[in-house]
Design an enzyme around this catalytic site. Structure first.
Site, mmCIF file in Angstrom:
data_model
loop_
_atom_site.group_PDB
_atom_site.id
_atom_site.type_symbol
_atom_site.label_atom_id
_atom_site.label_comp_id
_atom_site.label_asym_id
_atom_site.label_seq_id
_atom_site.Cartn_x
_atom_site.Cartn_y
_atom_site.Cartn_z
ATOM 1 N N LYS A 13 0.775 -1.177 0.062
ATOM 2 C CA LYS A 13 0.026 0.009 0.000
ATOM 3 C C LYS A 13 0.805 1.009 -0.007
ATOM 4 C CE LYS A 13 0.941 1.405 4.403
ATOM 5 N NZ LYS A 13 1.547 2.759 4.739
ATOM 6 N N ASP A 156 -2.814 -1.832 9.766
ATOM 7 C CA ASP A 156 -3.159 -1.784 8.388
ATOM 8 C C ASP A 156 -3.621 -3.030 7.707
ATOM 9 O OD1 ASP A 156 -1.861 0.671 8.230
ATOM 10 O OD2 ASP A 156 -0.089 0.139 7.774
#
EC number: 2.7.1.148
Length: 311
Positions: A13, A156
């Protein structure tokens, strides 16, 4: 239960926006972030441990874990690895739901995402393990149960499980989709030495700063699909702290922009520097220019989150 290897993709990401509010009583910070899932990935393979005679009920579902690829030596291969913990939590939930006992597994991680690079490599590995274990155990857990486990594992992990482009609030685990058009092209420059996320947050707490928590302009830019407009609104509150700890990152950011990137940003807590480019050709050119001094890669986004190959 399956008797064959299951391989899942663990997508990395980048934070297009990372606004960091005040520290909470639980030690976490209030965040407002826009995540984009990138094509740079690890792979996770879950295989029944054929030669393991131990009972998963007593010993746990994971027999062994191995790591290969980029910076493999820096990744733990015991129960401190988030992927190991993800497998155990999935098995415990499976049994609570009335699922049958299962044979223990070996988890193999092949690294493509830099370790301690601010691209959620460990979280992505955990998310992909959740996806692989769901199939291994016969899909006895609901999506909501899996996301709840993901949030227990780390801030996350829920995003890396879902992927695409999403707004994260709370500590980043409360997610809603963000409308984003088009494909975005990134050049990535990796540092030889990682940065500790807790260290970066400790540093930002020592700094006099104003949190940037408004993502209205970025979200409007994403709707257009225009990388120029998106580039104008990339922001990371942690960048100042990362640059303070690693001043050489400032040079990398300057070099990437000089090579033709629309904008450069420290990814998450760093030290990876991510450069948004106009197109694939420019991303390749920027990566090539930076590769004289740094290890580089190109990636596109948004992409799917954690998923089993072929599904």
């Amino acid at each position: 239960m399956t008797s064959y290897a299951i391989t899942a993709v663990a997508s990395s990401k980048v934070n297009l926006h990372l606004g960091v509010g005040n520290a909470r009583d639980d030690g976490y910070h209030e965040l407002v972030t826009v995540f984009q899932s990138l094509s740079l990935h690890d792979t996770i393979t879950v295989t029944p441990a054929a030669d393991d005679m131990h009972d998963a009920e007593d010993q746990g579902i994971v027999a062994t874990l191995s790591v290969s690829g980029d910076s493999a030596q820096a990744v733990p291969t015991d129960a401190t690895n988030l992927a190991w913990q993800a497998a155990e939590k999935m098995y415990q939930a499976h049994r609570r739901n009335g699922g049958a006992p299962a044979k223990r597994v070996h988890i193999a991680i092949d690294k493509g995402i830099p370790v301690a690079g601010g691209m959620a490599g460990g979280s992505a590995d955990a998310a992909a393990t959740l996806a692989a274990m769901a199939q291994y155990l016969g899909n006895t857990n609901t999506e909501q149960e899996i996301l709840s486990i993901a949030a227990e594992l780390g801030s996350d992990v829920p995003f890396t499980y879902l992927g695409d482009t999403r707004l994260g609030t709370g500590r980043g685990e409360q997610l809603v989709p963000v409308l984003s058009r088009g494909t975005y092209h990134w050049a990535l420059a990796f540092s030889a030495q990682g940065l500790s996320t807790p260290e970066v947050f400790r540093k930002i707490d020592q700094m006099d700063r104003q949190p940037h928590l408004d993502v209205t302009a970025l979200n409007a830019a994403l709707i257009t699909g225009d990388p120029h407009k998106v580039a104008a609104h990339l922001h990371n509150d942690l960048q100042a702290a990362a640059l303070s700890l690693r001043p050489e990152l400032r040079t990398i950011l300057e070099q990437g922009r000089a090579a033709g990137a629309l904008a450069g940003i420290v990814s998450g807590s760093g030290p990876t520097c991510a450069f948004l480019c106009e197109d694939a050709e420019t991303a390749q050119a920027v990566a090539a220019e930076l590769s004289v001094h740094y290890r580089t890669a190109v990636a596109t986004g948004p992409v799917r989150g954690a998923h089993v190959k072929g599904h």
